[in-house]
Design an enzyme around this catalytic site. Structure first.
Site, short mmCIF file in Angstrom:
data_model
loop_
_atom_site.label_atom_id
_atom_site.label_comp_id
_atom_site.label_asym_id
_atom_site.label_seq_id
_atom_site.Cartn_x
_atom_site.Cartn_y
_atom_site.Cartn_z
N SER A 137 0.85 -1.18 0.00
CA SER A 137 0.00 0.00 0.00
C SER A 137 0.89 1.23 0.00
O SER A 137 2.06 1.17 0.43
CB SER A 137 -0.89 0.01 1.25
OG SER A 137 -1.50 1.27 1.45
N TYR A 150 -1.90 -1.40 10.30
CA TYR A 150 -1.97 -1.55 8.85
C TYR A 150 -0.70 -1.05 8.19
O TYR A 150 -0.09 -1.75 7.35
CB TYR A 150 -3.20 -0.80 8.33
CG TYR A 150 -3.37 -0.83 6.83
CD1 TYR A 150 -3.96 -1.92 6.21
CD2 TYR A 150 -2.97 0.24 6.04
CE1 TYR A 150 -4.14 -1.95 4.83
CE2 TYR A 150 -3.13 0.23 4.66
CZ TYR A 150 -3.72 -0.87 4.06
OH TYR A 150 -3.89 -0.90 2.70
#
Length: 255
Positions: A137, A150
């Site tokens: 990401s 995350y």
């Protein structure tokens, strides 16, 4: 341009919806035979005919490694592994994050990639066109306040990717990471809604702030991520390895 993928075999984790589904569809359309897993049984039921599918939780080590083993047997080998499974994790300040949520986020986002790669590497070593594609990401490049589990996991994905690229290069296996930015869909909306709630501001304010640090001010379609995966899986990408490739509209910061 042909990507020369007819007859190639792929495993895509969490391929029943979102980015994973876009990759499964693109690979199927390119003539690949595909196996996938997902925690959502209803979504799995909507997959194209011919896709080998199993409902599992990728945080379950035995279930994940068993799926990879059985998928390879079903496909008759393996040419590409796409580690796509992930969750958003909690949205909170670090002192308010439950350690159990931290561990589950890392288990799904990072440890599942380690486990599936370890289970798949033997089959990849005998492929004529072997590749691993890990979904990271933009949060794995710039960090993400209030989303530390995350972001930490996605940074870990890049470390895993670069290390495996070096380790597996002698076997001709290329390993790359794709770093999506703000991807269109329900998952991204839920992430922004959670951040708006945590900061006690409106969704519109959070969305505007997110795009303030992005040059191309629109959501990335899942199909754009799938197109990159197709290229990396194809013989055209045979000299690309160890790369963290952002598809994010030039996102410089995550607010």
């Amino acid at each position: 341009m042909t990507h020369q993928l007819e007859g190639q075999r792929a495993i895509v984790t969490a391929g029943a919806s979102g980015i994973g589904r876009a990759i499964v569809d693109a690979m199927t359309e390119a003539g690949m035979t595909v196996a996938t897993c997902d925690i959502d049984a209803a979504a799995l039921a909507s997959l194209p005919a011919g896709v080998f599918a199993r409902q599992i939780d990728v945080a379950d080590e035995a279930a994940l490694t068993g799926f990879v083993r059985d998928a390879i047997a079903h496909l008759g080998g393996l040419d590409c592994l796409v580690n796509n499974a992930g969750i958003a994790g909690p949205t909170a300040r670090i002192e308010d994050i439950d350690p159990a949520d931290w561990r589950r986020t890392l288990d799904i986002v990072l440890t599942s990639q380690f486990l599936s790669a370890a289970a798949a590497v033997g089959a990849l070593r005998v492929s004529g066109n072997p590749s691993i594609i890990n979904l990271s990401s933009v949060a794995g490049r710039v960090g993400f306040a209030l989303r530390t589990p995350y972001a930490a996991a996605k940074w870990g994905v890049i470390g895993l990717t670069k290390s495996l690229a070096i380790e597996l290069g002698e076997s001709g296996i290329r390993v790359n990471a794709i770093l999506p930015g703000l991807v269109a869909g329900d998952r991204q909306r839920r992430v922004l809604e959670a951040k708006a709630q945590q900061r006690n501001i409106s969704f519109a304010e959070v969305e505007a702030e997110a795009f303030r640090y992005t040059s191309i001010k629109e959501y990335v379609p899942a199909e754009a991520i799938a197109a990159q995966a197709i290229y990396l899986a194809s013989p055209l990408g045979r000299h690309i390895s160890g790369q963290a490739i952002s598809i994010c509209g030039d996102t410089r910061m995550l607010a």
